[in-house]
Design an enzyme around this catalytic site. Structure first.
Site, PDB file in Angstrom:
ATOM      1  N   LYS A   1     -24.620 -12.423  65.350  1.00  0.00           N
ATOM      2  CA  LYS A   1     -24.416 -13.056  66.677  1.00  0.00           C
ATOM      3  C   LYS A   1     -25.063 -12.195  67.823  1.00  0.00           C
ATOM      4  O   LYS A   1     -25.975 -12.726  68.620  1.00  0.00           O
ATOM      5  CB  LYS A   1     -23.051 -13.235  66.834  1.00  0.00           C
TER       6      LYS A   1
ATOM      7  N   ARG B   1     -12.209 -17.234  68.661  1.00  0.00           N
ATOM      8  CA  ARG B   1     -11.987 -16.772  67.347  1.00  0.00           C
ATOM      9  C   ARG B   1     -10.575 -17.417  66.711  1.00  0.00           C
ATOM     10  O   ARG B   1     -10.684 -17.084  65.441  1.00  0.00           O
ATOM     11  CB  ARG B   1     -11.749 -15.538  67.087  1.00  0.00           C
TER      12      ARG B   1
ATOM     13  N   ARG C   1     -25.373  -1.004  60.333  1.00  0.00           N
ATOM     14  CA  ARG C   1     -25.546  -1.396  61.946  1.00  0.00           C
ATOM     15  C   ARG C   1     -25.472   0.147  62.776  1.00  0.00           C
ATOM     16  O   ARG C   1     -24.769   0.905  62.659  1.00  0.00           O
ATOM     17  CB  ARG C   1     -24.656  -2.283  62.306  1.00  0.00           C
TER      18      ARG C   1
ATOM     19  N   ARG D   1     -20.263   1.771  65.157  1.00  0.00           N
ATOM     20  CA  ARG D   1     -19.122   1.428  65.768  1.00  0.00           C
ATOM     21  C   ARG D   1     -18.109   1.970  64.869  1.00  0.00           C
ATOM     22  O   ARG D   1     -18.141   1.960  63.579  1.00  0.00           O
ATOM     23  CB  ARG D   1     -18.896  -0.028  65.858  1.00  0.00           C
TER      24      ARG D   1
ATOM     25  N   ARG E   1     -11.534  -6.960  58.825  1.00  0.00           N
ATOM     26  CA  ARG E   1     -12.189  -7.886  59.821  1.00  0.00           C
ATOM     27  C   ARG E   1     -12.608  -8.946  59.249  1.00  0.00           C
ATOM     28  O   ARG E   1     -12.422 -10.192  60.014  1.00  0.00           O
ATOM     29  CB  ARG E   1     -13.413  -7.218  60.587  1.00  0.00           C
TER      30      ARG E   1
HETATM   31  P1  ADP Z   1     -22.227  -9.766  64.691  1.00  0.00           P
HETATM   32  O1  ADP Z   1     -22.857  -9.561  66.260  1.00  0.00           O
HETATM   33  O2  ADP Z   1     -22.417 -11.025  64.386  1.00  0.00           O
HETATM   34  O3  ADP Z   1     -21.385  -8.909  64.330  1.00  0.00           O
HETATM   35  P2  ADP Z   1     -24.925  -8.386  64.586  1.00  0.00           P
HETATM   36  O4  ADP Z   1     -25.882  -9.101  65.247  1.00  0.00           O
HETATM   37  O5  ADP Z   1     -24.323  -7.233  65.115  1.00  0.00           O
HETATM   38  O6  ADP Z   1     -23.979  -9.169  63.975  1.00  0.00           O
HETATM   39  O7  ADP Z   1     -25.442  -7.947  63.192  1.00  0.00           O
HETATM   40  C1  ADP Z   1     -24.833  -7.200  62.142  1.00  0.00           C
HETATM   41  C2  ADP Z   1     -26.019  -6.121  61.353  1.00  0.00           C
HETATM   42  O8  ADP Z   1     -26.815  -6.800  60.612  1.00  0.00           O
HETATM   43  C3  ADP Z   1     -26.863  -5.432  62.600  1.00  0.00           C
HETATM   44  O9  ADP Z   1     -26.991  -3.990  61.965  1.00  0.00           O
HETATM   45  C4  ADP Z   1     -28.248  -6.471  62.326  1.00  0.00           C
HETATM   46  O10 ADP Z   1     -29.373  -5.365  62.758  1.00  0.00           O
HETATM   47  C5  ADP Z   1     -28.154  -6.657  60.884  1.00  0.00           C
HETATM   48  N1  ADP Z   1     -28.850  -8.244  61.059  1.00  0.00           N
HETATM   49  C6  ADP Z   1     -28.526  -9.108  61.925  1.00  0.00           C
HETATM   50  N2  ADP Z   1     -29.168 -10.317  61.452  1.00  0.00           N
HETATM   51  C7  ADP Z   1     -29.739 -10.115  60.120  1.00  0.00           C
HETATM   52  C8  ADP Z   1     -30.460 -10.794  59.397  1.00  0.00           C
HETATM   53  N3  ADP Z   1     -30.799 -12.099  59.268  1.00  0.00           N
HETATM   54  N4  ADP Z   1     -30.961 -10.029  58.270  1.00  0.00           N
HETATM   55  C9  ADP Z   1     -30.622  -8.666  58.068  1.00  0.00           C
HETATM   56  N5  ADP Z   1     -29.851  -7.943  58.796  1.00  0.00           N
HETATM   57  C10 ADP Z   1     -29.566  -8.786  59.757  1.00  0.00           C
HETATM   58  P1  AMP Z   2     -17.233  -7.995  67.766  1.00  0.00           P
HETATM   59  O1  AMP Z   2     -18.070  -7.210  68.724  1.00  0.00           O
HETATM   60  O2  AMP Z   2     -17.039  -9.557  68.234  1.00  0.00           O
HETATM   61  O3  AMP Z   2     -17.131  -7.766  66.213  1.00  0.00           O
HETATM   62  O4  AMP Z   2     -15.447  -7.877  68.032  1.00  0.00           O
HETATM   63  C1  AMP Z   2     -14.923  -6.251  67.858  1.00  0.00           C
HETATM   64  C2  AMP Z   2     -13.631  -6.499  67.926  1.00  0.00           C
HETATM   65  O5  AMP Z   2     -12.910  -6.913  69.244  1.00  0.00           O
HETATM   66  C3  AMP Z   2     -12.821  -7.453  67.108  1.00  0.00           C
HETATM   67  O6  AMP Z   2     -12.898  -7.024  65.676  1.00  0.00           O
HETATM   68  C4  AMP Z   2     -11.518  -7.788  67.534  1.00  0.00           C
HETATM   69  O7  AMP Z   2     -10.531  -6.674  67.268  1.00  0.00           O
HETATM   70  C5  AMP Z   2     -11.972  -7.639  69.119  1.00  0.00           C
HETATM   71  N1  AMP Z   2     -12.365  -8.836  69.601  1.00  0.00           N
HETATM   72  C6  AMP Z   2     -13.785  -9.574  70.179  1.00  0.00           C
HETATM   73  N2  AMP Z   2     -13.646 -10.683  70.491  1.00  0.00           N
HETATM   74  C7  AMP Z   2     -12.138 -11.139  70.269  1.00  0.00           C
HETATM   75  C8  AMP Z   2     -11.258 -12.312  70.629  1.00  0.00           C
HETATM   76  N3  AMP Z   2     -12.171 -13.659  70.656  1.00  0.00           N
HETATM   77  N4  AMP Z   2     -10.175 -12.225  70.092  1.00  0.00           N
HETATM   78  C9  AMP Z   2      -9.542 -11.432  69.749  1.00  0.00           C
HETATM   79  N5  AMP Z   2     -10.214 -10.143  69.522  1.00  0.00           N
HETATM   80  C10 AMP Z   2     -11.445 -10.102  69.922  1.00  0.00           C
END
Ligand code: ADP
Ligand code: AMP
Length: 219
Positions: free
Chosen positions: A16, A91, A130, A164, A175
């Site tokens: 995302k 969510r 990541r 993170r 998660r």
């Molecule tokens: P989210 O925001 O959904 O938690 P991220 O965008 O942070 O996910 O992506 C999670 C990890 O996977 C990051 O390290 C990112 O660079 C990597 N990533 C994202 N999209 C892809 C993809 N299509 N293929 C491989 N790795 C990816």
């Molecule tokens: P994310 O960066 O989207 O992976 O979110 C990191 C953490 O923030 C999640 O694991 C939750 O603990 C909290 N969080 C983010 N968005 C929400 C949401 N919409 N509702 C509740 N908790 C959230």
């Protein structure tokens, strides 16, 4: 073209944040990531940040009473009048219903929901690799998405990165479990409203983005 008031859905690690970076730049809309808002509040040790940390560190959701208010405050601002992209919200079903109410009140209804689908097994490897720019929050991966110049953020040019806390394997598993359970009813909810677009997130980052671009341009 319809106004782009978007929700970006997908399990943790689905991509995302990575796709959001491109979407907001190309389509000139505001990125609203609840996870980023919580991380900023935790960094600044605000009252909300300290409360949220207790949940985030365990991989649990922050209570809706806190999260919904944060989103409504952000959506009330004028800079989202020309479009927004919610990332990580809603969510669960209660958040989705709260979002309907607040966007109704603000006259900024959601116009499309992009759901990036990736099988859960792939997500653990993604999250453990990541790393994130300390200055601007841009996301990278040690194998799949390295900065173009080693050690330098592509977006802002800074040189410091971090991993993170909640990307540790034990927290990642919880998660993914928590979010998988809540995700299915949410998908059904938006499908029933004819707002849902499914994207295959298990392909190269550029290919995922091409699929999303096609959907957004056709809206
Ligand atoms: P989210 O925001 O959904 O938690 P991220 O965008 O942070 O996910 O992506 C999670 C990890 O996977 C990051 O390290 C990112 O660079 C990597 N990533 C994202 N999209 C892809 C993809 N299509 N293929 C491989 N790795 C990816
Ligand atoms: P994310 O960066 O989207 O992976 O979110 C990191 C953490 O923030 C999640 O694991 C939750 O603990 C909290 N969080 C983010 N968005 C929400 C949401 N919409 N509702 C509740 N908790 C959230």
């Amino acid at each position: 073209m319809t106004k782009l008031n978007l929700v970006l859905m997908g399990l943790p690690g689905a991509g995302k944040g990575t796709q959001a970076q491109r979407i907001v730049e190309d389509f000139k809309i505001q990125h609203i990531s609840t996870g980023d808002i919580f991380r900023e509040a935790m960094k600044n040790e605000t009252k909300m940040g300290v409360e949220a940390k207790g949940f985030i560190d365990k991989g649990e959701l922050v209570p809706d009473s806190v999260t919904n208010g944060i989103v409504e405050d952000r959506l009330s601002m004028d800079d989202v009048n020309d479009g927004y992209m919610l990332d990580g919200f809603p969510r669960n079903l209660d958040q989705a219903k709260a979002l309907d109410e607040m966007t109704g009140r603000l006259n900024k209804p959601v116009t499309a929901v992009i759901n990036i689908h990736v099988d859960p097994e792939v997500l653990i490897a993604r999250l453990s690799g990541r790393f994130i720019c300390k200055n601007c929050g841009a996301t990278y991966h040690k194998l799949y998405n390295r900065p173009k110049v080693e050690g330098t953020c592509d977006v802002c040019g800074h040189h410091e990165f971090y991993q993170r806390e909640d990307d540790k394997p034990e927290t990642v598993k919880n998660r993914i479990a928590v979010n998988t359970k809540l995700n299915t009813p949410l998908i059904d909810y938006y499908e029933d409203k004819h707002l849902l677009y499914n994207i295959n997130g298990d392909q190269d980052i550029d290919d995922v983005y091409s699929e999303i671009q096609k959907v957004l341009k056709a809206l």
